[in-house]
Design an enzyme around this catalytic site. Structure first.
Site, PDB file in Angstrom:
ATOM      1  N   ILE A  65      56.921   3.731 -19.219  1.00  0.00           N
ATOM      2  CA  ILE A  65      57.482   3.619 -17.867  1.00  0.00           C
ATOM      3  C   ILE A  65      56.386   3.895 -16.844  1.00  0.00           C
ATOM      4  O   ILE A  65      56.510   3.499 -15.686  1.00  0.00           O
ATOM      5  CB  ILE A  65      58.673   4.586 -17.628  1.00  0.00           C
ATOM      6  CG1 ILE A  65      58.260   6.053 -17.751  1.00  0.00           C
ATOM      7  CG2 ILE A  65      59.835   4.252 -18.546  1.00  0.00           C
ATOM      8  CD1 ILE A  65      59.282   7.016 -17.158  1.00  0.00           C
ATOM      9  N   ASP A  66      55.300   4.560 -17.255  1.00  0.00           N
ATOM     10  CA  ASP A  66      54.250   4.938 -16.296  1.00  0.00           C
ATOM     11  C   ASP A  66      53.376   3.759 -15.851  1.00  0.00           C
ATOM     12  O   ASP A  66      52.660   3.866 -14.856  1.00  0.00           O
ATOM     13  CB  ASP A  66      53.334   6.012 -16.903  1.00  0.00           C
ATOM     14  CG  ASP A  66      54.038   7.347 -17.076  1.00  0.00           C
ATOM     15  OD1 ASP A  66      55.197   7.468 -16.647  1.00  0.00           O
ATOM     16  OD2 ASP A  66      53.428   8.275 -17.653  1.00  0.00           O
ATOM     17  N   GLN A 123      65.194   8.364 -15.751  1.00  0.00           N
ATOM     18  CA  GLN A 123      64.335   7.187 -15.502  1.00  0.00           C
ATOM     19  C   GLN A 123      64.040   6.410 -16.776  1.00  0.00           C
ATOM     20  O   GLN A 123      63.648   5.259 -16.737  1.00  0.00           O
ATOM     21  CB  GLN A 123      62.993   7.629 -14.899  1.00  0.00           C
ATOM     22  CG  GLN A 123      63.110   8.213 -13.525  1.00  0.00           C
ATOM     23  CD  GLN A 123      61.882   9.042 -13.149  1.00  0.00           C
ATOM     24  OE1 GLN A 123      60.925   8.534 -12.592  1.00  0.00           O
ATOM     25  NE2 GLN A 123      61.906  10.334 -13.446  1.00  0.00           N
ATOM     26  N   ARG A 124      64.150   7.083 -17.908  1.00  0.00           N
ATOM     27  CA  ARG A 124      63.807   6.428 -19.180  1.00  0.00           C
ATOM     28  C   ARG A 124      65.031   5.994 -19.969  1.00  0.00           C
ATOM     29  O   ARG A 124      64.909   5.278 -20.957  1.00  0.00           O
ATOM     30  CB  ARG A 124      63.001   7.399 -20.061  1.00  0.00           C
ATOM     31  CG  ARG A 124      61.651   7.746 -19.550  1.00  0.00           C
ATOM     32  CD  ARG A 124      60.640   7.967 -20.658  1.00  0.00           C
ATOM     33  NE  ARG A 124      61.067   8.764 -21.768  1.00  0.00           N
ATOM     34  CZ  ARG A 124      60.510   9.926 -22.130  1.00  0.00           C
ATOM     35  NH1 ARG A 124      59.523  10.443 -21.424  1.00  0.00           N
ATOM     36  NH2 ARG A 124      60.922  10.554 -23.189  1.00  0.00           N
ATOM     37  N   MET A 164      58.698  10.475 -12.416  1.00  0.00           N
ATOM     38  CA  MET A 164      57.724  10.627 -13.492  1.00  0.00           C
ATOM     39  C   MET A 164      56.429   9.896 -13.161  1.00  0.00           C
ATOM     40  O   MET A 164      56.362   9.117 -12.200  1.00  0.00           O
ATOM     41  CB  MET A 164      58.306  10.153 -14.813  1.00  0.00           C
ATOM     42  CG  MET A 164      59.204  11.188 -15.464  1.00  0.00           C
ATOM     43  SD  MET A 164      59.729  10.649 -17.098  1.00  0.00           S
ATOM     44  CE  MET A 164      60.496  12.151 -17.702  1.00  0.00           C
TER      45      MET A 164
HETATM   46  O1  F6P Z   1      54.532   9.006 -20.576  1.00  0.00           O
HETATM   47  C1  F6P Z   1      55.826   8.746 -20.220  1.00  0.00           C
HETATM   48  C2  F6P Z   1      56.498   9.965 -19.689  1.00  0.00           C
HETATM   49  O2  F6P Z   1      57.804   9.586 -19.358  1.00  0.00           O
HETATM   50  C3  F6P Z   1      55.786  10.627 -18.510  1.00  0.00           C
HETATM   51  O3  F6P Z   1      56.055   9.996 -17.294  1.00  0.00           O
HETATM   52  C4  F6P Z   1      56.311  12.021 -18.606  1.00  0.00           C
HETATM   53  O4  F6P Z   1      55.409  12.969 -18.075  1.00  0.00           O
HETATM   54  C5  F6P Z   1      56.454  12.245 -20.058  1.00  0.00           C
HETATM   55  O5  F6P Z   1      56.594  10.993 -20.656  1.00  0.00           O
HETATM   56  C6  F6P Z   1      57.637  13.126 -20.419  1.00  0.00           C
HETATM   57  O6  F6P Z   1      57.629  13.353 -21.776  1.00  0.00           O
HETATM   58  P1  F6P Z   1      58.790  14.075 -22.592  1.00  0.00           P
HETATM   59  O7  F6P Z   1      59.801  13.053 -22.933  1.00  0.00           O
HETATM   60  O8  F6P Z   1      58.109  14.594 -23.796  1.00  0.00           O
HETATM   61  O9  F6P Z   1      59.391  15.139 -21.720  1.00  0.00           O
END
Ligand code: F6P
Length: 346
Positions: A126-127, A278-279, A169
């Site tokens: 997503i970044d 967001q994911r 994020m």
């Molecule tokens: O790299 C993608 C990402 O969604 C970043 O934007 C964020 O910092 C990280 O992963 C969060 O990771 P986790 O799911 O381990 O909390």
């Protein structure tokens, strides 16, 4: 012939659409497709499962990943790389499709270069910070979620004459903040690669209020370090510990920034942290299409034995680039993009 597929790192809308496209194309060429569970961990621990036509049916719009994911780094485990190679050989795999971001594909790059590993990559995050490709899949969905949130925050901010800080994020780069901030009409956008100071951000808000606007929307990337005119910089993290790829866990900069804004401007300020929402959920149509095109390309790279390559989007064309090129350095937000955002500050 048999190909494995794995999804590694943070999950991302569109992973299942890639899995489906890879499998559909390879099945038509009479390949068996094997799902590797939980990223590189599945190859270290031998967690594999068949991905037949039935398993990949109906998954196109589904968020997350049917294979599970992890941040396991075989290079950080005793005998990890040997276990990956052993699982690959013992299960008669001829190819691996690795779907991931800088970390997952960084491992794929090393395995290919150092061990001649038969791997191709698909750019996920997503970044949107992978090089060699204009866009990664999942990014459009994240921007859509953030834009929707910013729209909603506008109406409540306006009703209460408040400043609303939205933390999004973006570990190292501000792509999500810049794009959703532009789309949502944010009044200040703070990102890691162009660190505007807290003082300047407050000046923009005060200037806006002097123009008769009683509310403001501030979008901040989780990876933005609070930056002061004195030169001091303060990164806000949830804990100091790092994961297997050396990343700290961000989160909290929105809250710290909101306190600063309220104290320095006197305007009532609230914070919203969008976090993993967001994911999650279903990918946008654009991400479904991009993920599908990437999946077909990755399968074609396998069929052509083009190891060490990654499917990529350049302009409107799907091409392939080397995994080395894609992972050598992060794709940051160029100044020209940030200028578009800044044209609407204050
Ligand atoms: O790299 C993608 C990402 O969604 C970043 O934007 C964020 O910092 C990280 O992963 C969060 O990771 P986790 O799911 O381990 O909390």
């Amino acid at each position: 012939m048999r190909a494995g597929i794995l999804t590694g790192g943070g999950d991302c809308p569109g992973l299942n659409a890639v899995i489906r496209a890879v499998a559909r194309r390879l099945h038509t060429h009479d390949w068996d497709v094997i799902g590797v569970r939980e990223g590189w961990r599945g190859l270290v621990e031998g967690k594999l499962e068949d991905l037949g036509p039935r398993e990949v049916s109906g998954i196109l719009p589904r968020g997350g990943t049917i294979l599970g994911t992890s941040r396991t780094n075989p290079y950080k485990l005793d005998g990890g790389v040997e276990s990956v190679l052993r699982t690959f050989e013992e299960n008669d795999l001829d190819a691996l499709v690795a779907i991931g971001g800088e970390d997952t594909l960084g491992v794929a790059t090393r395995l290919h270069e150092e061990r001649d590993f038969r791997v191709v990559g698909v750019p996920k995050t997503i970044d949107n910070d992978l090089s060699g490709t204009d866009y990664t899949f999942g990014f459009d969905t994240a921007v859509w979620v953030c834009t929707e949130a910013i729209d909603r925050l506008h109406t409540t901010a306006e009703s209460h004459n408040r400043v609303m800080v939205v933390e999004v994020m973006g570990r190292h780069t501000g792509w999500i903040a810049v794009m959703s901030g532009i789309a949502g009409g944010a009044d200040v956008i703070l990102i890691p690669e162009h660190p505007v100071s807290v003082e300047d951000a407050c000046k923009e808000i005060t200037r806006r209020h002097a123009r008769g606007k009683d509310f403001s929307i501030v979008v901040v990337s989780e990876g933005y370090a609070l930056t002061y005119e004195s030169g001091e910089r303060r990164e806000v993290t949830q804990e100091a510990a790092t994961d297997a790829f050396g990343h700290v866990r961000f989160g909290g900069v929105g809250d710290a920034l909101a306190h600063e804004i309220e104290e320095r401007t006197g305007y009532e300020t609230r914070v919203t942290v969008l976090g993993h929402v967001q994911r999650g959920g279903s990918p946008t149509p654009r991400d479904r299409v991009l993920a599908t095109r990437y999946g077909l390309k990755a399968a074609d790279l396998v069929l052509a034995s083009s190891w060490g390559r990654m499917a990529a989007l350049q302009g409107d064309s799907i091409v392939d680039v080397s995994l080395r090129e894609a992972t050598a350095e992060l794709k940051t937000v160029p100044p020209a993009w940030y200028e578009v955002a800044k044209a609407f500050f204050g």
